[in-house]
Write an enzyme that holds these catalytic residues in place. Structure first.
Site, PDB file in Angstrom:
ATOM      1  N   SER A 124       0.813  -1.227   0.000  1.00 46.78           N
ATOM      2  CA  SER A 124       0.000   0.000   0.000  1.00 46.78           C
ATOM      3  C   SER A 124       0.842   1.270   0.000  1.00 46.78           C
ATOM      4  CB  SER A 124      -0.878  -0.010   1.259  1.00 46.78           C
ATOM      5  OG  SER A 124      -1.438   1.248   1.496  1.00 46.78           O
ATOM      6  N   GLU A 126       0.174   3.644   1.725  1.00 43.09           N
ATOM      7  CA  GLU A 126       0.242   4.099   3.131  1.00 43.09           C
ATOM      8  C   GLU A 126       1.642   3.850   3.704  1.00 43.09           C
ATOM      9  OE1 GLU A 126      -2.131   5.509   5.637  1.00 43.09           O
ATOM     10  OE2 GLU A 126      -2.702   6.245   3.672  1.00 43.09           O
ATOM     11  N   TYR A 148      -1.571   0.531  10.628  1.00 41.79           N
ATOM     12  CA  TYR A 148      -1.844  -0.102   9.330  1.00 41.79           C
ATOM     13  C   TYR A 148      -0.621   0.020   8.415  1.00 41.79           C
ATOM     14  CZ  TYR A 148      -3.633  -0.787   4.610  1.00 41.79           C
ATOM     15  OH  TYR A 148      -3.805  -1.229   3.316  1.00 41.79           O
TER      16      TYR A 148
END
Ligand code: NAP
Ligand code: F7E
Length: 327
Positions: A124, A126, A148
């Site tokens: 990801s 992120e 996360y």
């Protein structure tokens, strides 16, 4: 003989689009589903007569080994995860169990049962968090800003490590935000498209959001699952950034979504501090040059097209619901 694919996370947004794509490419598809007290098959309802479902859980390595032994996939797409960033602050340990150690369990199950299986890991954007470089590429250092993001960095590096240690064909796709009418209602694009539809139909008057200044590189999920598949069709395993290369703020998103329905967002949107995060990822924008060149991948839906598609879909879905009687 047709190729066999296994998808963890088949009940999620990406799992449903990927299953459609693989069926279209002639694969036999098995989806991993975890035991829930109430089945959550709505995104794959239309595929149920063409796919096989197998119960297993990322928390249970033995269940993964059994699933791989019994279904003998040629390709395994590990999409299952706790994917909602705010929830990762509420449940940081569980997030790590799913998104970090869960990946190790999948990789190790592949290594033990059949190391020839090609594997896709859902990494990801992120992971870039507090970005070290603009735009972000496969070589940009990571600086995750949530449990996360931290868990996904582990998942990314354990995938690279199993590739380098055991010679697995394991690819990590560093995907930027991708959305669709099948996106979970808690993510900002879908929350906005659902909110616009409710306001347009007179069901609600207000939409409460958090940080309007955050920027994301938003694409269409249907395009992004094609990049996953393309990665596993290459002669060697590698990692790829998948992104549109365009970034928009949440404010832009709101303006385009309300505008699409002929509404003025300023009359309806309010900021609610409950939706602010302990640490924010301010600005993501990806450079997908490698995926474009090596995979021949390109997005087909632009930002306005994506937002319009989601708003139209939610208006259609909610049209049967009557507005509450005035009090
Ligand atoms: P999603 O809609 O939240 O779907 C997540 C899937 O994982 C669901 O099928 C869920 O099953 C399953 N799952 C969760 N925990 C599990 C467990 N312990 N065992 C087995 N299955 C489990 O997510 P998505 O948007 O499709 O994203 C797919 C993957 O890509 C995720 O790994 C996500 O972190 C990653 N990713 C997403 C984006 C994006 O913008 N969408 C961007 C980059 C990376 P239930 O239905 O039972 O809950
Ligand atoms: O937030 C801001 C919020 O929750 C986007 C996951 O798929 O993509 C997703 O993670 C931005 C953030 O997605 C609200 O603060 C403002 O800056 O839609 P989101 P995300 O956190 O970017 C990545 C690539 C993944 O890997 C993840 O799995 O929007 N924002 N107001 C809001 N966000 C939400 N959810 N709700 C609001 O009210």
């Amino acid at each position: 003989m047709s190729k066999r694919a296994m998808i963890t996370g088949i009940t999620g947004q990406d799992g449903s689009y990927l299953a459609e794509l693989l069926l279209g490419e002639g694969y036999e598809v098995t989806g991993i589903i975890r035991r829930l007290s109430h089945p959550n098959l709505n995104r794959i309802e239309h595929l149920l007569d063409r796919i096989r479902l197998h119960p297993a859980d990322l928390l249970d390595g033995l269940s993964l080994i059994r699933a791989i032994e019994e279904n003998e996939p040629d390709e395994l797409y590990n999409l299952a995860a706790m994917s909602f960033v705010p929830a990762s602050w509420d449940q940081p340990l569980l997030t790590g169990e799913f998104n970090a150690q869960g990946v190790t369990r999948v990789l190790d199950a592949v290594r033990r049962v059949n190391p020839k299986i090609k594997l896709y890991q859902a990494s990801s954007s992120e992971m870039f968090g507090k970005v070290r470089e603009v735009p972000q590429t496969e070589l940009t250092p990571f600086y995750p800003r949530s449990p996360y993001g931290v868990s996904k960095v582990f998942g990314h590096y354990i995938t690279v490590n199993y590739r380098e240690s055991y010679g697995l064909f394991a690819c990590s796709g560093i995907l930027f935000n991708h959305e669709s009418p099948r996106r979970g209602l808690e993510f900002v694009t879908r929350k906005v498209s659902d909110g616009v539809a409710r306001i347009k139909l007179g069901i609600e008057q207000k939409l409460y959001l958090g940080n309007l200044e955050a920027h994301r590189d938003w694409g269409f999920a249907g395009d992004y699952v094609r990049a996953m598949w393309l990665m596993l069709q290459q002669p060697t395993a590698d990692d790829y950034v998948v992104a549109t290369g365009e970034s928009h703020s949440v404010r832009d998103l709101v303006e385009v979504a309300f505008g699409h329905a002929g509404l003025d967002w300023k009359a309806h949107v309010e900021v609610d501090p409950r939706f602010l995060r302990p640490a924010e990822v301010d600005h993501l924008i990806g450079n997908a040059a490698k995926a474009r060149q090596s995979l021949g991948w390109a997005p087909s839906v632009d930002f306005a097209g994506l937002v319009g598609m989601m708003v139209d879909s939610d208006i259609e879905r909610l049209s049967g619901i009557k507005p509450p009687k005035p009090r």
